[in-house]
Design a protein around this motif. Structure first.
Motif, PDB file in Angstrom:
ATOM      1  N   GLU A 130     -39.470 -11.733 -16.965  1.00 39.84           N
ATOM      2  CA  GLU A 130     -39.004 -10.560 -16.521  1.00 39.84           C
ATOM      3  C   GLU A 130     -39.963 -10.016 -15.560  1.00 39.84           C
ATOM      4  OE1 GLU A 130     -36.735  -8.348 -15.569  1.00 39.84           O
ATOM      5  OE2 GLU A 130     -35.015  -9.151 -16.851  1.00 39.84           O
ATOM      6  N   HIS A 131     -39.562  -8.717 -15.149  1.00 40.58           N
ATOM      7  CA  HIS A 131     -40.791  -8.202 -13.888  1.00 40.58           C
ATOM      8  C   HIS A 131     -41.939  -8.087 -14.460  1.00 40.58           C
ATOM      9  CE1 HIS A 131     -40.465  -4.500 -15.774  1.00 40.58           C
ATOM     10  NE2 HIS A 131     -39.373  -4.543 -16.252  1.00 40.58           N
ATOM     11  N   ASP A 132     -42.809  -8.120 -13.440  1.00 38.02           N
ATOM     12  CA  ASP A 132     -44.201  -7.671 -13.842  1.00 38.02           C
ATOM     13  C   ASP A 132     -45.134  -8.598 -14.915  1.00 38.02           C
ATOM     14  OD1 ASP A 132     -44.603  -5.523 -11.668  1.00 38.02           O
ATOM     15  OD2 ASP A 132     -43.003  -4.700 -12.845  1.00 38.02           O
ATOM     16  N   CYS A 133     -44.429  -9.735 -15.295  1.00 35.07           N
ATOM     17  CA  CYS A 133     -45.127 -10.453 -16.513  1.00 35.07           C
ATOM     18  C   CYS A 133     -46.155 -11.199 -15.878  1.00 35.07           C
ATOM     19  CB  CYS A 133     -44.153 -11.214 -17.090  1.00 35.07           C
ATOM     20  SG  CYS A 133     -42.945 -10.673 -18.368  1.00 35.07           S
ATOM     21  N   LYS A 134     -47.051 -11.418 -16.419  1.00 35.46           N
ATOM     22  CA  LYS A 134     -48.443 -12.463 -16.181  1.00 35.46           C
ATOM     23  C   LYS A 134     -48.365 -13.618 -17.283  1.00 35.46           C
ATOM     24  CE  LYS A 134     -50.905  -9.125 -13.724  1.00 35.46           C
ATOM     25  NZ  LYS A 134     -52.299  -8.270 -13.752  1.00 35.46           N
ATOM     26  N   ILE A 135     -48.082 -14.675 -16.748  1.00 35.52           N
ATOM     27  CA  ILE A 135     -48.136 -15.946 -17.673  1.00 35.52           C
ATOM     28  C   ILE A 135     -49.499 -16.814 -17.360  1.00 35.52           C
ATOM     29  CG2 ILE A 135     -46.934 -17.930 -18.299  1.00 35.52           C
ATOM     30  CD1 ILE A 135     -45.396 -15.261 -18.802  1.00 35.52           C
ATOM     31  N   GLY A 136     -50.232 -17.247 -18.305  1.00 35.15           N
ATOM     32  CA  GLY A 136     -51.619 -17.903 -17.969  1.00 35.15           C
ATOM     33  C   GLY A 136     -51.025 -19.335 -17.647  1.00 35.15           C
ATOM     34  N   ASP A 137     -52.187 -20.101 -17.373  1.00 30.92           N
ATOM     35  CA  ASP A 137     -52.215 -21.383 -16.852  1.00 30.92           C
ATOM     36  C   ASP A 137     -51.764 -22.377 -18.142  1.00 30.92           C
ATOM     37  OD1 ASP A 137     -52.808 -20.679 -14.378  1.00 30.92           O
ATOM     38  OD2 ASP A 137     -55.167 -21.216 -14.645  1.00 30.92           O
ATOM     39  N   TYR A 138     -51.061 -23.671 -17.693  1.00 37.05           N
ATOM     40  CA  TYR A 138     -50.675 -24.357 -18.753  1.00 37.05           C
ATOM     41  C   TYR A 138     -49.898 -23.984 -19.929  1.00 37.05           C
ATOM     42  CZ  TYR A 138     -54.734 -26.312 -16.406  1.00 37.05           C
ATOM     43  OH  TYR A 138     -55.611 -26.769 -15.472  1.00 37.05           O
ATOM     44  N   THR A 139     -49.108 -22.967 -20.039  1.00 39.56           N
ATOM     45  CA  THR A 139     -48.135 -22.215 -20.749  1.00 39.56           C
ATOM     46  C   THR A 139     -47.001 -22.831 -20.666  1.00 39.56           C
ATOM     47  OG1 THR A 139     -49.530 -20.204 -21.427  1.00 39.56           O
ATOM     48  CG2 THR A 139     -47.152 -20.286 -21.369  1.00 39.56           C
ATOM     49  N   LEU A 140     -46.176 -23.161 -21.766  1.00 41.10           N
ATOM     50  CA  LEU A 140     -44.895 -23.389 -21.733  1.00 41.10           C
ATOM     51  C   LEU A 140     -43.926 -22.533 -22.517  1.00 41.10           C
ATOM     52  CD1 LEU A 140     -43.331 -26.986 -22.461  1.00 41.10           C
ATOM     53  CD2 LEU A 140     -42.460 -25.088 -23.862  1.00 41.10           C
ATOM     54  N   ILE A 141     -42.882 -22.062 -21.699  1.00 41.27           N
ATOM     55  CA  ILE A 141     -42.074 -21.042 -22.143  1.00 41.27           C
ATOM     56  C   ILE A 141     -40.577 -21.997 -22.368  1.00 41.27           C
ATOM     57  CG2 ILE A 141     -40.551 -19.156 -21.554  1.00 41.27           C
ATOM     58  CD1 ILE A 141     -43.022 -18.275 -19.921  1.00 41.27           C
ATOM     59  N   ALA A 142     -40.104 -22.116 -23.555  1.00 47.29           N
ATOM     60  CA  ALA A 142     -39.014 -23.081 -24.054  1.00 47.29           C
ATOM     61  C   ALA A 142     -37.839 -22.555 -23.723  1.00 47.29           C
ATOM     62  CB  ALA A 142     -39.031 -23.181 -25.464  1.00 47.29           C
ATOM     63  N   PRO A 143     -36.726 -23.265 -23.733  1.00 46.83           N
ATOM     64  CA  PRO A 143     -35.422 -22.875 -23.410  1.00 46.83           C
ATOM     65  C   PRO A 143     -34.974 -21.670 -24.043  1.00 46.83           C
ATOM     66  CG  PRO A 143     -35.242 -25.210 -23.729  1.00 46.83           C
ATOM     67  CD  PRO A 143     -36.839 -24.918 -24.074  1.00 46.83           C
ATOM     68  N   ASN A 144     -34.320 -20.709 -23.496  1.00 47.36           N
ATOM     69  CA  ASN A 144     -33.661 -19.569 -23.790  1.00 47.36           C
ATOM     70  C   ASN A 144     -34.540 -18.395 -24.291  1.00 47.36           C
ATOM     71  OD1 ASN A 144     -30.893 -20.015 -23.316  1.00 47.36           O
ATOM     72  ND2 ASN A 144     -30.996 -21.694 -24.782  1.00 47.36           N
ATOM     73  N   ALA A 145     -35.803 -18.743 -24.132  1.00 50.93           N
ATOM     74  CA  ALA A 145     -36.982 -17.592 -24.583  1.00 50.93           C
ATOM     75  C   ALA A 145     -36.924 -16.460 -23.488  1.00 50.93           C
ATOM     76  CB  ALA A 145     -38.305 -18.103 -24.368  1.00 50.93           C
ATOM     77  N   THR A 146     -37.097 -15.265 -24.014  1.00 54.07           N
ATOM     78  CA  THR A 146     -36.988 -14.164 -23.243  1.00 54.07           C
ATOM     79  C   THR A 146     -38.396 -13.286 -23.342  1.00 54.07           C
ATOM     80  OG1 THR A 146     -34.533 -14.003 -23.641  1.00 54.07           O
ATOM     81  CG2 THR A 146     -36.000 -11.903 -22.821  1.00 54.07           C
ATOM     82  N   ILE A 147     -38.907 -13.136 -21.912  1.00 56.49           N
ATOM     83  CA  ILE A 147     -40.154 -12.661 -22.124  1.00 56.49           C
ATOM     84  C   ILE A 147     -39.864 -11.109 -21.156  1.00 56.49           C
ATOM     85  CG2 ILE A 147     -42.644 -12.721 -21.331  1.00 56.49           C
ATOM     86  CD1 ILE A 147     -41.469 -15.116 -23.220  1.00 56.49           C
ATOM     87  N   CYS A 148     -39.753 -10.285 -21.915  1.00 56.66           N
ATOM     88  CA  CYS A 148     -39.361  -8.677 -21.433  1.00 56.66           C
ATOM     89  C   CYS A 148     -40.514  -8.240 -20.452  1.00 56.66           C
ATOM     90  CB  CYS A 148     -39.190  -7.763 -22.621  1.00 56.66           C
ATOM     91  SG  CYS A 148     -37.839  -8.184 -23.671  1.00 56.66           S
ATOM     92  N   GLY A 149     -40.210  -7.268 -19.784  1.00 55.42           N
ATOM     93  CA  GLY A 149     -41.176  -6.887 -18.640  1.00 55.42           C
ATOM     94  C   GLY A 149     -42.419  -6.283 -19.120  1.00 55.42           C
ATOM     95  N   THR A 150     -43.462  -6.644 -18.270  1.00 52.47           N
ATOM     96  CA  THR A 150     -45.014  -6.237 -18.314  1.00 52.47           C
ATOM     97  C   THR A 150     -45.533  -6.969 -19.295  1.00 52.47           C
ATOM     98  OG1 THR A 150     -43.875  -4.174 -17.100  1.00 52.47           O
ATOM     99  CG2 THR A 150     -46.382  -4.346 -17.729  1.00 52.47           C
ATOM    100  N   VAL A 151     -45.078  -7.912 -19.851  1.00 53.08           N
ATOM    101  CA  VAL A 151     -45.577  -9.016 -20.737  1.00 53.08           C
ATOM    102  C   VAL A 151     -46.972  -9.857 -20.309  1.00 53.08           C
ATOM    103  CG1 VAL A 151     -45.533 -10.911 -22.325  1.00 53.08           C
ATOM    104  CG2 VAL A 151     -43.915  -8.813 -22.574  1.00 53.08           C
ATOM    105  N   THR A 152     -48.068  -9.937 -20.919  1.00 52.01           N
ATOM    106  CA  THR A 152     -48.908 -10.635 -20.613  1.00 52.01           C
ATOM    107  C   THR A 152     -49.388 -11.888 -21.581  1.00 52.01           C
ATOM    108  OG1 THR A 152     -50.261  -8.799 -19.407  1.00 52.01           O
ATOM    109  CG2 THR A 152     -51.705 -10.675 -20.214  1.00 52.01           C
ATOM    110  N   VAL A 153     -49.150 -12.946 -21.105  1.00 49.94           N
ATOM    111  CA  VAL A 153     -49.237 -14.228 -21.926  1.00 49.94           C
ATOM    112  C   VAL A 153     -50.466 -15.103 -21.556  1.00 49.94           C
ATOM    113  CG1 VAL A 153     -48.226 -16.256 -22.736  1.00 49.94           C
ATOM    114  CG2 VAL A 153     -46.912 -14.326 -22.323  1.00 49.94           C
TER     115      VAL A 153
END
Length: 202
Positions: A130-153
Motif C-alpha cells: 500500500e501507499h507510503d510503504c518502504k520495502i528493503g532490499d532482497y525481500t520477498l512478499i508472497a502471493p496475496n500478502a497485504t502490506i497496509c499503508g506506511t509500513v516499513t519492512v
C-alpha cells in the motif's frame, strides 16, 4: 529487442521469463547448476551459473530464484551486470513509486502511490503493497500478502502467502512472517513469526 539471461531454471524462473517476454525482452536462455535441466519453456539452459560472464556484454540479467539469500549472493558476485526492473502488465504501480533494480512485480500485484521497493525484491502475484510503504532490499512478499499503508519492512524479509501487515508497522531485517499470519505490532527482533496475531517461534 534486448536479450535477457535468467539465473535459475525452476518454477520462479518461469514466471520471471513470462514477465520478461511481456516486457519486450528476448530470452537468450537460463543458467542453472542442475545438470538434469536442459531447457525451460523451450529456451535452452546455457550452462552453469558461473557461465554468465560469457553473456555480460550482450545481455541483461534477471535472478529467477525465490530464495532471498541466493538472490543477494548472485548480485554481490555479479554486481556490474545489467538488471532491469520487471513489472507484469497486469500489475498496478501507482504514482511516485520507486522500484529498485532487479526487482520483479508479478501478475495482479499492487504497489500503490509513494511506496518504495528496494533492489532484487519479489512482489508476488496478487500481493498488495500500500501507499507510503518502504520495502528493503532482497525481500520477498508472497502471493496475496497485504502490506497496509506506511509500513516499513527491512531487507531480507520473507512475508508469507496471505499474511497481513497492519498499517504503520515496522519490521526489522531478516524476519519471516508465516502464511496467513497477522502482524499487529512492530517486529524488532529477527526470527520467524506465525499466527493471528503473531507470536515468535522459539
Amino acid at each position: 529487442m534486448q536479450k535477457l539471461v535468467i539465473f535459475g531454471a525452476g518454477g520462479h524462473a518461469k514466471v520471471v521469463a513470462d514477465i520478461a517476454l511481456k516486457n519486450g525482452f528476448e530470452i537468450e536462455g537460463f543458467l542453472d547448476d542442475n545438470d538434469s535441466v536442459s531447457s525451460v519453456m523451450g529456451y535452452p539452459v546455457l550452462g552453469k551459473i558461473d557461465d554468465c560472464v560469457r553473456f555480460k556484454d550482450t545481455c541483461a540479467f534477471a535472478i529467477g530464484i525465490g530464495n532471498n539469500a541466493v538472490r543477494k549472493r548472485f548480485f554481490e558476485k555479479y554486481a556490474d551486470f545489467r538488471y532491469p526492473v520487471l513489472v507484469h502488465p497486469t500489475a498496478s504501480v501507482g504514482v511516485d513509486v520507486k522500484i529498485g533494480k532487479g526487482t520483479v512485480v508479478m501478475p495482479f500485484a499492487v504497489v500503490n502511490a509513494c511506496a518504495e521497493v528496494g533492489e532484487f525484491c519479489v512482489i508476488n502475484s496478487c500481493a498488495v503493497v500500500e501507499h507510503d510503504c518502504k520495502i528493503g532490499d532482497y525481500t520477498l512478499i508472497a502471493p496475496n500478502a497485504t502490506i497496509c499503508g506506511t509500513v516499513t519492512v527491512g531487507s531480507m524479509a520473507w512475508l508469507g502467502a496471505g499474511c497481513i501487515i497492519n498499517q504503520t508497522i515496522k519490521i526489522c531485517d531478516g524476519v519471516t512472517v508465516g502464511s496467513g499470519a497477522v502482524v499487529t505490532k512492530d517486529i524488532t527482533v529477527q526470527g520467524t513469526y506465525v499466527g493471528v496475531p503473531i507470536t515468535k517461534i522459539k
